[in-house]
Design a protein around this motif. Sequence first.
Motif, PDB file in Angstrom:
ATOM      1  N   ALA A   1       0.854  -1.190   0.000  1.00  0.00           N
ATOM      2  CA  ALA A   1       0.000   0.000   0.000  1.00  0.00           C
ATOM      3  C   ALA A   1       0.887   1.236   0.000  1.00  0.00           C
ATOM      4  CB  ALA A   1      -0.904   0.001   1.230  1.00  0.00           C
ATOM      5  N   VAL A   2       0.561   2.199  -0.843  1.00  0.00           N
ATOM      6  CA  VAL A   2       1.339   3.434  -0.929  1.00  0.00           C
ATOM      7  C   VAL A   2       0.436   4.593  -0.542  1.00  0.00           C
ATOM      8  CG1 VAL A   2       2.767   4.922  -2.381  1.00  0.00           C
ATOM      9  CG2 VAL A   2       2.760   2.440  -2.765  1.00  0.00           C
ATOM     10  N   LEU A   3       0.654   5.130   0.661  1.00  0.00           N
ATOM     11  CA  LEU A   3      -0.115   6.271   1.150  1.00  0.00           C
ATOM     12  C   LEU A   3       0.511   7.558   0.610  1.00  0.00           C
ATOM     13  CD1 LEU A   3      -0.542   5.047   4.817  1.00  0.00           C
ATOM     14  CD2 LEU A   3      -2.132   4.766   2.912  1.00  0.00           C
ATOM     15  N   GLY A   4      -0.309   8.409   0.012  1.00  0.00           N
ATOM     16  CA  GLY A   4       0.225   9.517  -0.772  1.00  0.00           C
ATOM     17  C   GLY A   4       0.565   9.029  -2.171  1.00  0.00           C
ATOM     18  N   GLY A   5      -0.114   7.967  -2.583  1.00  0.00           N
ATOM     19  CA  GLY A   5       0.239   7.275  -3.826  1.00  0.00           C
ATOM     20  C   GLY A   5      -0.193   7.948  -5.098  1.00  0.00           C
ATOM     21  N   THR A   6      -0.822   9.133  -4.993  1.00  0.00           N
ATOM     22  CA  THR A   6      -1.197   9.868  -6.211  1.00  0.00           C
ATOM     23  C   THR A   6      -0.335  11.120  -6.395  1.00  0.00           C
ATOM     24  OG1 THR A   6      -2.922  11.070  -4.997  1.00  0.00           O
ATOM     25  CG2 THR A   6      -3.574   9.035  -6.104  1.00  0.00           C
ATOM     26  N   GLY A   7       0.626  11.354  -5.500  1.00  0.00           N
ATOM     27  CA  GLY A   7       1.458  12.554  -5.564  1.00  0.00           C
ATOM     28  C   GLY A   7       2.720  12.365  -6.384  1.00  0.00           C
ATOM     29  N   LEU A   8       3.601  13.347  -6.315  1.00  0.00           N
ATOM     30  CA  LEU A   8       4.831  13.364  -7.111  1.00  0.00           C
ATOM     31  C   LEU A   8       5.666  12.110  -6.901  1.00  0.00           C
ATOM     32  CD1 LEU A   8       7.009  14.801  -8.875  1.00  0.00           C
ATOM     33  CD2 LEU A   8       7.857  15.850  -6.754  1.00  0.00           C
TER      34      LEU A   8
ATOM     35  N   VAL B   1      -1.897  -6.492   3.288  1.00  0.00           N
ATOM     36  CA  VAL B   1      -0.686  -5.982   2.636  1.00  0.00           C
ATOM     37  C   VAL B   1       0.560  -6.454   3.377  1.00  0.00           C
ATOM     38  CG1 VAL B   1      -1.956  -3.931   1.881  1.00  0.00           C
ATOM     39  CG2 VAL B   1      -0.451  -3.775   3.869  1.00  0.00           C
ATOM     40  N   ASP B   2       1.633  -6.612   2.635  1.00  0.00           N
ATOM     41  CA  ASP B   2       2.916  -7.011   3.211  1.00  0.00           C
ATOM     42  C   ASP B   2       3.710  -5.809   3.705  1.00  0.00           C
ATOM     43  OD1 ASP B   2       2.872  -9.936   2.408  1.00  0.00           O
ATOM     44  OD2 ASP B   2       2.620  -8.984   0.453  1.00  0.00           O
ATOM     45  N   ALA B   3       3.545  -4.683   3.033  1.00  0.00           N
ATOM     46  CA  ALA B   3       4.294  -3.471   3.390  1.00  0.00           C
ATOM     47  C   ALA B   3       3.447  -2.245   3.092  1.00  0.00           C
ATOM     48  CB  ALA B   3       5.608  -3.407   2.614  1.00  0.00           C
ATOM     49  N   VAL B   4       3.730  -1.162   3.827  1.00  0.00           N
ATOM     50  CA  VAL B   4       3.065   0.106   3.575  1.00  0.00           C
ATOM     51  C   VAL B   4       4.123   1.190   3.436  1.00  0.00           C
ATOM     52  CG1 VAL B   4       2.716   0.504   6.065  1.00  0.00           C
ATOM     53  CG2 VAL B   4       1.364   1.783   4.399  1.00  0.00           C
ATOM     54  N   VAL B   5       3.971   2.023   2.433  1.00  0.00           N
ATOM     55  CA  VAL B   5       4.859   3.153   2.185  1.00  0.00           C
ATOM     56  C   VAL B   5       4.086   4.431   2.490  1.00  0.00           C
ATOM     57  CG1 VAL B   5       6.197   4.423   0.461  1.00  0.00           C
ATOM     58  CG2 VAL B   5       6.113   1.916   0.388  1.00  0.00           C
TER      59      VAL B   5
ATOM     60  N   ALA C   1      -1.083   2.262  14.303  1.00  0.00           N
ATOM     61  CA  ALA C   1      -2.168   1.498  14.927  1.00  0.00           C
ATOM     62  C   ALA C   1      -2.828   0.571  13.916  1.00  0.00           C
ATOM     63  CB  ALA C   1      -3.196   2.453  15.528  1.00  0.00           C
ATOM     64  N   ALA C   2      -3.091   1.070  12.722  1.00  0.00           N
ATOM     65  CA  ALA C   2      -3.718   0.249  11.687  1.00  0.00           C
ATOM     66  C   ALA C   2      -2.771  -0.844  11.203  1.00  0.00           C
ATOM     67  CB  ALA C   2      -4.160   1.138  10.522  1.00  0.00           C
ATOM     68  N   ALA C   3      -1.493  -0.525  11.085  1.00  0.00           N
ATOM     69  CA  ALA C   3      -0.517  -1.508  10.633  1.00  0.00           C
ATOM     70  C   ALA C   3      -0.384  -2.655  11.636  1.00  0.00           C
ATOM     71  CB  ALA C   3       0.839  -0.841  10.410  1.00  0.00           C
ATOM     72  N   ARG C   4      -0.391  -2.322  12.921  1.00  0.00           N
ATOM     73  CA  ARG C   4      -0.340  -3.382  13.934  1.00  0.00           C
ATOM     74  C   ARG C   4      -1.600  -4.233  13.888  1.00  0.00           C
ATOM     75  NH1 ARG C   4       1.918   0.926  17.143  1.00  0.00           N
ATOM     76  NH2 ARG C   4      -0.148   1.292  18.070  1.00  0.00           N
ATOM     77  N   GLU C   5      -2.740  -3.591  13.745  1.00  0.00           N
ATOM     78  CA  GLU C   5      -4.014  -4.308  13.709  1.00  0.00           C
ATOM     79  C   GLU C   5      -4.071  -5.284  12.535  1.00  0.00           C
ATOM     80  OE1 GLU C   5      -7.917  -5.322  14.891  1.00  0.00           O
ATOM     81  OE2 GLU C   5      -6.407  -4.111  15.944  1.00  0.00           O
TER      82      GLU C   5
END
Length: 244
Positions: A4-11, A51-55, A80-84
């Motif tokens: 998962a890429v948070l901010g995945g629509t930016g530069l 997901v295996d990883a989050v950016v 918190a969400a990643a731990r959950e």
Amino acid sequence: MKIAVLGGTGLIGSQVVRDLQAAGHEAVPHSQSTGVDLISGEGLQAALEGVDAVVNVTNSPTFDEASFDFFRTTMENLLAAAREQGVGHAVVLSIVGVDKVPELDYYRAKVLQEDLLKAGRVPYSIVRATQFFEFMDSVMSWSADEETVRLPATPIQPIAAADVAAIVAEVAAGRPLQGTLDIAGADTYTLDELGGITLAARGDKRTVVTDGSAGMFGAVQGDAITAGPDARIAPTRYREWLAR
């Protein structure tokens, strides 16, 4: 891997997604426009499910004291969400020398973000990059008028956004570093010198005036935001990028 890429629509984020997908991974971009809000936490659990990883390449909308609340809230919600959801790797993009410029609220807020990640009980990687080539126009606009651009003689080692994204994607697909990787461009300039190079390449007739108090980077002392000997050096050079 599913990433998962948070901010995945930016530069940076959009290029991270592209690079991960090109490498065969399932990379999913998330942002407020896709229904994921890191401030409120809305949509975050669903975004991290399976997901295996989050950016995380999201950024504060301001560079002032308000950035503390942004990075604290978003980092706490993400962890918190990643731990959950049992996410095995969290990657954050930060800034080379961020802990060496306490005069800047924004830099101290980024240090807070890093510290929260380190203490968050989720395996992590921090990628610290120098200033992006693409930000030079914004930097010059802070202290420019119709005839001059005022810039400090702060040493910087700029890097192309595409190179940043490629390395962030590589780190995300690998094992957690449990530490920090510094990345930088190949060449070091003073900021006023870089401004002159940029204006000349574009046929801009304005004059660069060296002013140690101009803009945000006037607060930087010495070579605090250039990379050390252990940094990874990216291939793209600024003059070549300008020419393209």
